[in-house]
Design a protein around this motif. Structure first.
Motif, PDB file in Angstrom:
ATOM      1  N   LEU A 125      10.148  -1.925  -1.803  1.00 44.35           N
ATOM      2  CA  LEU A 125       9.075  -2.761  -1.251  1.00 44.35           C
ATOM      3  C   LEU A 125       8.401  -3.556  -2.377  1.00 44.35           C
ATOM      4  CD1 LEU A 125       9.432  -0.722   1.154  1.00 44.35           C
ATOM      5  CD2 LEU A 125       6.959  -0.667   1.362  1.00 44.35           C
ATOM      6  N   GLU A 160      13.679  -2.488   4.797  1.00 48.74           N
ATOM      7  CA  GLU A 160      14.719  -1.522   5.173  1.00 48.74           C
ATOM      8  C   GLU A 160      14.465  -0.131   4.581  1.00 48.74           C
ATOM      9  OE1 GLU A 160      16.933  -2.112   7.422  1.00 48.74           O
ATOM     10  OE2 GLU A 160      16.195  -4.159   7.572  1.00 48.74           O
ATOM     11  N   ILE A 161      14.999   0.874   5.256  1.00 46.66           N
ATOM     12  CA  ILE A 161      14.877   2.261   4.779  1.00 46.66           C
ATOM     13  C   ILE A 161      15.811   2.473   3.575  1.00 46.66           C
ATOM     14  CG2 ILE A 161      15.253   4.690   5.375  1.00 46.66           C
ATOM     15  CD1 ILE A 161      14.746   3.950   8.304  1.00 46.66           C
ATOM     16  N   VAL A 162      15.266   3.064   2.514  1.00 49.55           N
ATOM     17  CA  VAL A 162      16.094   3.383   1.347  1.00 49.55           C
ATOM     18  C   VAL A 162      16.477   4.865   1.410  1.00 49.55           C
ATOM     19  CG1 VAL A 162      16.170   3.475  -1.181  1.00 49.55           C
ATOM     20  CG2 VAL A 162      14.982   1.601  -0.029  1.00 49.55           C
ATOM     21  N   LEU A 189      14.565   8.546   1.621  1.00 53.00           N
ATOM     22  CA  LEU A 189      13.655   8.952   0.549  1.00 53.00           C
ATOM     23  C   LEU A 189      12.243   9.118   1.102  1.00 53.00           C
ATOM     24  CD1 LEU A 189      14.792   6.752  -2.475  1.00 53.00           C
ATOM     25  CD2 LEU A 189      15.612   8.990  -1.741  1.00 53.00           C
ATOM     26  N   HIS A 249       8.811   6.509  -5.318  1.00 51.98           N
ATOM     27  CA  HIS A 249      10.262   6.700  -5.405  1.00 51.98           C
ATOM     28  C   HIS A 249      10.931   5.355  -5.124  1.00 51.98           C
ATOM     29  CE1 HIS A 249      10.010   6.648  -1.060  1.00 51.98           C
ATOM     30  NE2 HIS A 249       9.242   7.724  -1.052  1.00 51.98           N
ATOM     31  N   PHE A 270       5.772  -3.151   4.419  1.00 57.65           N
ATOM     32  CA  PHE A 270       5.773  -1.789   4.963  1.00 57.65           C
ATOM     33  C   PHE A 270       7.207  -1.373   5.287  1.00 57.65           C
ATOM     34  CE2 PHE A 270       1.588  -3.477   5.719  1.00 57.65           C
ATOM     35  CZ  PHE A 270       0.738  -2.412   5.462  1.00 57.65           C
ATOM     36  N   GLY A 271       7.507  -0.078   5.123  1.00 58.78           N
ATOM     37  CA  GLY A 271       8.869   0.410   5.349  1.00 58.78           C
ATOM     38  C   GLY A 271       9.145   0.706   6.815  1.00 58.78           C
ATOM     39  N   GLY A 308      12.233   4.161  -2.561  1.00 53.04           N
ATOM     40  CA  GLY A 308      11.832   3.536  -1.306  1.00 53.04           C
ATOM     41  C   GLY A 308      10.636   2.623  -1.539  1.00 53.04           C
ATOM     42  N   HIS A 309       9.606   3.170  -2.209  1.00 46.75           N
ATOM     43  CA  HIS A 309       8.441   2.351  -2.553  1.00 46.75           C
ATOM     44  C   HIS A 309       8.862   1.171  -3.434  1.00 46.75           C
ATOM     45  CE1 HIS A 309       6.429   6.460  -2.170  1.00 46.75           C
ATOM     46  NE2 HIS A 309       5.818   5.751  -1.253  1.00 46.75           N
ATOM     47  N   PRO A 360       0.828  -1.208   0.000  1.00 42.10           N
ATOM     48  CA  PRO A 360       0.000   0.000   0.000  1.00 42.10           C
ATOM     49  C   PRO A 360       0.862   1.257   0.000  1.00 42.10           C
ATOM     50  CG  PRO A 360      -0.037  -1.049   2.180  1.00 42.10           C
ATOM     51  CD  PRO A 360       0.909  -1.841   1.321  1.00 42.10           C
ATOM     52  N   THR A 361       0.490   2.241  -0.818  1.00 46.27           N
ATOM     53  CA  THR A 361       1.255   3.496  -0.881  1.00 46.27           C
ATOM     54  C   THR A 361       0.295   4.673  -1.055  1.00 46.27           C
ATOM     55  OG1 THR A 361       1.472   3.865  -3.272  1.00 46.27           O
ATOM     56  CG2 THR A 361       2.939   2.207  -2.315  1.00 46.27           C
ATOM     57  N   MET A 362       0.869   5.872  -0.904  1.00 47.02           N
ATOM     58  CA  MET A 362       0.108   7.086  -1.220  1.00 47.02           C
ATOM     59  C   MET A 362       0.613   7.688  -2.534  1.00 47.02           C
ATOM     60  SD  MET A 362      -1.065   8.821   2.302  1.00 47.02           S
ATOM     61  CE  MET A 362       0.406   9.738   2.662  1.00 47.02           C
ATOM     62  N   ASP A 374       8.685   4.391   8.423  1.00 49.56           N
ATOM     63  CA  ASP A 374       7.558   4.778   9.281  1.00 49.56           C
ATOM     64  C   ASP A 374       7.472   3.740  10.398  1.00 49.56           C
ATOM     65  OD1 ASP A 374       6.306   7.055   7.634  1.00 49.56           O
ATOM     66  OD2 ASP A 374       6.619   5.475   6.180  1.00 49.56           O
TER      67      ASP A 374
HETATM   68  P1  AMP Z   1       3.771   6.310   1.678  1.00 54.05           P
HETATM   69  O1  AMP Z   1       3.474   6.378   0.223  1.00 54.05           O
HETATM   70  O2  AMP Z   1       4.637   7.424   2.172  1.00 54.05           O
HETATM   71  O3  AMP Z   1       2.531   6.091   2.514  1.00 54.05           O
HETATM   72  O4  AMP Z   1       4.659   5.005   1.883  1.00 54.05           O
HETATM   73  C1  AMP Z   1       4.210   3.733   1.477  1.00 54.05           C
HETATM   74  C2  AMP Z   1       5.123   2.692   2.048  1.00 54.05           C
HETATM   75  O5  AMP Z   1       6.457   2.921   1.595  1.00 54.05           O
HETATM   76  C3  AMP Z   1       5.174   2.722   3.597  1.00 54.05           C
HETATM   77  O6  AMP Z   1       5.214   1.396   4.077  1.00 54.05           O
HETATM   78  C4  AMP Z   1       6.466   3.450   3.865  1.00 54.05           C
HETATM   79  O7  AMP Z   1       7.049   3.116   5.118  1.00 54.05           O
HETATM   80  C5  AMP Z   1       7.326   2.956   2.715  1.00 54.05           C
HETATM   81  N1  AMP Z   1       8.444   3.882   2.466  1.00 54.05           N
HETATM   82  C6  AMP Z   1       8.368   5.214   2.242  1.00 54.05           C
HETATM   83  N2  AMP Z   1       9.612   5.745   2.118  1.00 54.05           N
HETATM   84  C7  AMP Z   1      10.477   4.720   2.279  1.00 54.05           C
HETATM   85  C8  AMP Z   1      11.903   4.608   2.273  1.00 54.05           C
HETATM   86  N3  AMP Z   1      12.685   5.662   2.085  1.00 54.05           N
HETATM   87  N4  AMP Z   1      12.448   3.391   2.491  1.00 54.05           N
HETATM   88  C9  AMP Z   1      11.661   2.293   2.690  1.00 54.05           C
HETATM   89  N5  AMP Z   1      10.317   2.333   2.707  1.00 54.05           N
HETATM   90  C10 AMP Z   1       9.733   3.527   2.507  1.00 54.05           C
END
Ligand code: AMP
Length: 274
Positions: free
Chosen positions: A37, A171-173, A181, A31, A143-144, A33-34, A25-27, A147
């Protein structure tokens, strides 16, 4: 790739899937990071569903709901290239009725740090994640760790509601300079791009301290404050265990160091798992 915009379209598209489903799931405003996943979910499952939905119930009054970056066309291309099977892009009306049953975040983890700064944010986040997990019928949802508190609450929701899905922390990218990111990084203008780097620098300093044997939380936080001089304001620096309870000493293998700070327009968060 099938694009589903309604519940019926999603359920119809899902009929063609047999085997494990990975869900991300994303918003949107996707990038790397997404993408990390999405790639992991693609590798670990027979089918892959991604959702893009800017969820209004997790934004507080005065936050950036209307200005939140939306890049539907580019996102669709990225998902196609990443071999997503179903891209779910619902409208607000599709996801919500007027008077809904709500989920409340728990008293401790839901109302400290991000939950304290953004009261109600996690209620809305859990509400939409519950809906999306139910709709996707995923075996594994990704999920990243970026958060971290959101991730902890989702794991708790799945446990408390006996939901049949594995939550996979990712992991965090970061970019090559260390900046985590985030879709909100596009708000950084001019020198704010450089100034934002001190968030990850402060986490690096914390790592060095822990590696050299400094475990005292106050000492580490004080050092991090000195590194964070280039931000406009620090909202919090916190050192907690994996259940988000405050620590006095770092427990290696059970600690998360988190921070939130303003740099120009965006409020940035970052963290480190030790
Ligand atoms: P968002 O679109 O911001 O709601 O993020 C969707 C998913 O991508 C969430 O599980 C976030 O934790 C993950 N996410 C966002 N940025 C990053 C990142 N830099 N590294 C890893 N996961 C990320």
């Amino acid at each position: 790739m099938l694009i589903a915009r309604t519940i019926d379209e999603l359920q119809e598209a899902k009929k063609a899937l047999s085997g494990s489903i990975g869900f991300v799931p994303t918003m949107g405003a996707l990038h790397h990071g997404h993408l990390s996943l999405i790639r992991q979910a693609r590798d670990e499952n027979e089918h892959l569903i991604v959702s893009i939905f800017v969820n209004p119930t997790q934004f507080l009054e005065g936050e950036d709901l209307d200005a939140y970056p939306r890049k539907d066309e580019a996102d669709i291309k990225i998902c196609e290239l990443a071999k997503v099977d179903i891209l779910f892009m619902p409208s607000v009306e599709t996801m919500y009725e007027k008077d809904e049953l709500c989920i409340g975040a728990p008293a401790v983890c839901g109302y400290v740090l991000e939950g304290k700064m953004r009261p109600g944010h996690f209620d809305g986040m859990l509400q939409i994640v519950m809906k999306l997990l139910n709709l996707s019928a995923a075996s594994n949802a990704y999920f990243g760790k970026k958060d971290a508190q959101q991730l902890a609450l989702i794991i708790q929701m799945v446990k408390n509601y006996f939901m049949d899905v594995n939550i996979i922390p990712c992991e965090i990218v970061r970019d090559d300079r260390g900046l985590a990111l985030s879709s909100r990084n596009v708000y950084l203008k001019g020198d704010e791009n450089e100034r934002a780097l001190c968030l990850s620098h402060s986490l690096k300093r914390a790592t060095k301290l822990v590696m050299s044997g400094t475990l005292n939380v106050e000492k580490i936080k004080k050092e991090m404050h000195t590194v964070l001089q280039d931000v406009d304001s620090i909202e919090y620096i916190a050192i907690v265990d994996r259940d988000f309870k405050r620590l006095e000493e770092v427990e290696v293998g059970n600690t998360i160091i988190l921070l939130a700070a303003w740099v120009g327009k965006p409020r940035l968060i970052d963290n480190l798992w030790i």
